[in-house]
Scaffold this motif. Structure first.
Motif, PDB file in Angstrom:
ATOM      1  N   GLY A 195      12.734  49.490  61.985  1.00 49.36           N
ATOM      2  CA  GLY A 195      14.090  48.993  61.924  1.00 49.36           C
ATOM      3  C   GLY A 195      15.029  49.809  61.068  1.00 49.36           C
ATOM      4  N   LYS A 196      14.493  50.603  60.149  1.00 51.20           N
ATOM      5  CA  LYS A 196      15.406  51.299  59.236  1.00 51.20           C
ATOM      6  C   LYS A 196      15.238  52.815  59.173  1.00 51.20           C
ATOM      7  CE  LYS A 196      12.532  50.207  55.153  1.00 51.20           C
ATOM      8  NZ  LYS A 196      12.399  49.309  53.994  1.00 51.20           N
ATOM      9  N   TRP A 197      14.063  53.344  59.511  1.00 49.28           N
ATOM     10  CA  TRP A 197      13.866  54.772  59.283  1.00 49.28           C
ATOM     11  C   TRP A 197      14.419  55.712  60.350  1.00 49.28           C
ATOM     12  CZ3 TRP A 197      13.377  57.136  54.967  1.00 49.28           C
ATOM     13  CH2 TRP A 197      12.906  56.410  53.864  1.00 49.28           C
ATOM     14  N   PRO A 198      14.482  55.341  61.630  1.00 50.98           N
ATOM     15  CA  PRO A 198      15.074  56.281  62.593  1.00 50.98           C
ATOM     16  C   PRO A 198      16.479  56.732  62.193  1.00 50.98           C
ATOM     17  CG  PRO A 198      13.856  54.601  63.757  1.00 50.98           C
ATOM     18  CD  PRO A 198      13.864  54.181  62.308  1.00 50.98           C
ATOM     19  N   ALA A 199      17.304  55.799  61.731  1.00 53.63           N
ATOM     20  CA  ALA A 199      18.668  56.168  61.333  1.00 53.63           C
ATOM     21  C   ALA A 199      18.668  57.019  60.075  1.00 53.63           C
ATOM     22  CB  ALA A 199      19.504  54.905  61.122  1.00 53.63           C
ATOM     23  N   LEU A 200      17.817  56.673  59.106  1.00 58.62           N
ATOM     24  CA  LEU A 200      17.750  57.460  57.874  1.00 58.62           C
ATOM     25  C   LEU A 200      17.237  58.871  58.153  1.00 58.62           C
ATOM     26  CD1 LEU A 200      16.275  54.734  55.491  1.00 58.62           C
ATOM     27  CD2 LEU A 200      18.506  55.839  55.217  1.00 58.62           C
ATOM     28  N   ARG A 248       4.789  47.899  56.617  1.00 57.19           N
ATOM     29  CA  ARG A 248       4.766  47.276  57.940  1.00 57.19           C
ATOM     30  C   ARG A 248       5.453  48.167  58.970  1.00 57.19           C
ATOM     31  NH1 ARG A 248       3.349  41.922  57.446  1.00 57.19           N
ATOM     32  NH2 ARG A 248       3.447  41.049  55.334  1.00 57.19           N
ATOM     33  N   VAL A 249       4.814  48.271  60.127  1.00 51.48           N
ATOM     34  CA  VAL A 249       5.352  49.110  61.195  1.00 51.48           C
ATOM     35  C   VAL A 249       6.714  48.600  61.639  1.00 51.48           C
ATOM     36  CG1 VAL A 249       4.999  49.908  63.562  1.00 51.48           C
ATOM     37  CG2 VAL A 249       3.060  49.804  61.979  1.00 51.48           C
ATOM     38  N   GLN A 250       6.821  47.292  61.875  1.00 49.63           N
ATOM     39  CA  GLN A 250       8.060  46.748  62.417  1.00 49.63           C
ATOM     40  C   GLN A 250       9.236  46.956  61.462  1.00 49.63           C
ATOM     41  OE1 GLN A 250       7.665  42.748  63.848  1.00 49.63           O
ATOM     42  NE2 GLN A 250       9.753  42.637  64.619  1.00 49.63           N
ATOM     43  N   GLU A 251       9.005  46.753  60.174  1.00 48.16           N
ATOM     44  CA  GLU A 251      10.079  46.974  59.204  1.00 48.16           C
ATOM     45  C   GLU A 251      10.518  48.435  59.197  1.00 48.16           C
ATOM     46  OE1 GLU A 251      10.898  46.947  54.389  1.00 48.16           O
ATOM     47  OE2 GLU A 251       9.123  45.914  55.156  1.00 48.16           O
ATOM     48  N   THR A 298      10.422  46.559  51.906  1.00 46.36           N
ATOM     49  CA  THR A 298      11.431  45.524  51.636  1.00 46.36           C
ATOM     50  C   THR A 298      12.745  46.097  51.111  1.00 46.36           C
ATOM     51  OG1 THR A 298      10.949  44.910  49.318  1.00 46.36           O
ATOM     52  CG2 THR A 298       9.558  43.916  51.049  1.00 46.36           C
ATOM     53  N   ARG A 299      12.845  47.394  50.920  1.00 45.92           N
ATOM     54  CA  ARG A 299      14.091  47.990  50.429  1.00 45.92           C
ATOM     55  C   ARG A 299      15.010  48.315  51.601  1.00 45.92           C
ATOM     56  NH1 ARG A 299      13.890  46.940  44.917  1.00 45.92           N
ATOM     57  NH2 ARG A 299      11.763  47.314  44.205  1.00 45.92           N
ATOM     58  N   THR A 300      16.292  48.122  51.385  1.00 46.81           N
ATOM     59  CA  THR A 300      17.277  48.361  52.438  1.00 46.81           C
ATOM     60  C   THR A 300      17.634  49.849  52.508  1.00 46.81           C
ATOM     61  OG1 THR A 300      19.149  48.074  50.941  1.00 46.81           O
ATOM     62  CG2 THR A 300      18.258  46.077  51.995  1.00 46.81           C
TER      63      THR A 300
END
Length: 218
Positions: free
Chosen positions: A63-68, A57-60, A36-38
């Motif tokens: 959504g955020k880790w490829p860019a990080l 969660r896989v979907q979450e 839940t952290r951005t």
């Protein structure tokens, strides 16, 4: 920076508990639970040097880790929440460790997904408090599930558990450690913000810490 202070405080707690237990602190991996952290909330911890993160969660996570990760290729990502069998292939593609292997259908799905070459470490989750509302393999079913996972060539590294809330966690951590020893497993994913010292003193190799690193959720 407050994130530096929080990270230093958690590492000091781990170091102190490891020292009391006669262990080296570097035998304990701190998994920063970023569910839940951005990305904006995660970035300061990355800047402070934290590299192992946990998601539920896989979907979450997709959504955020490829860019990080693009800016920090040394990040290790752990799935610490329940995993649906139909998400096994996505989890294998994204995560470096999966802490929630708890049933035959998931063993089968993960084994099939790993045929593509990626082989994240696996922990079998045990329902250590025998709580109906929690995931995890029943204690009595653990030998059979481990045998199945090993027959499927899953890279099983250890056990994971979440003890019941509001009671002393030590007996549950001790039981998980005994189960791991009995089955020849070195990894123990146990302990969170409030009880990590107890977990480390009883053998935890991975502690999963969220609130104490990120602060209370808004």
């Amino acid at each position: 920076m407050i994130e530096d202070e929080r990270l230093a405080a958690i590492r000091a707690r781990i170091d102190g508990a490891a020292r009391l237990a006669g262990r080296a602190a570097d035998t304990v991996t701190l998994v920063a639970v970023s569910k839940t952290r951005t990305p904006e909330e995660i970035a300061p911890l990355l800047a402070a040097g934290q590299r192992v993160f946990g998601e539920n969660r896989v979907q979450e996570a997709e959504g955020k880790w490829p860019a990080l990760r693009a800016g920090h290729p040394d990040i290790a990502l752990h799935l610490v929440g329940q995993l649906q069998s139909n998400k096994a292939a996505d989890a294998v593609a994204l995560f470096d460790a999966i802490h929630s292997v708890d049933r035959s259908s998931l063993v089968t799905a993960l084994a099939r997904a790993m045929e593509g070459g990626r082989r994240p470490d696996c922990f079998v989750q045990v329902n250590i408090g025998e709580e109906a509302q929690k995931g995890g393999c029943p204690i009595g079913a653990l030998p059979a599930l481990l045998a199945e996972a090993r027959a499927a060539a899953l890279p099983v590294r250890g056990l994971m558990a979440v003890p019941p809330l509001g009671v002393d966690a030590a007996p549950y951590f001790a039981l998980l450690a005994k189960l791991a020893r009995d089955h020849g497993l070195a990894g123990l994913s146990m302990g969170m913000s409030d009880d990590l010292e107890t977990a480390v003193m009883l053998g935890a190799t991975h502690v999963r810490v969220g609130t104490a690193l990120f602060g209370a959720r808004a």
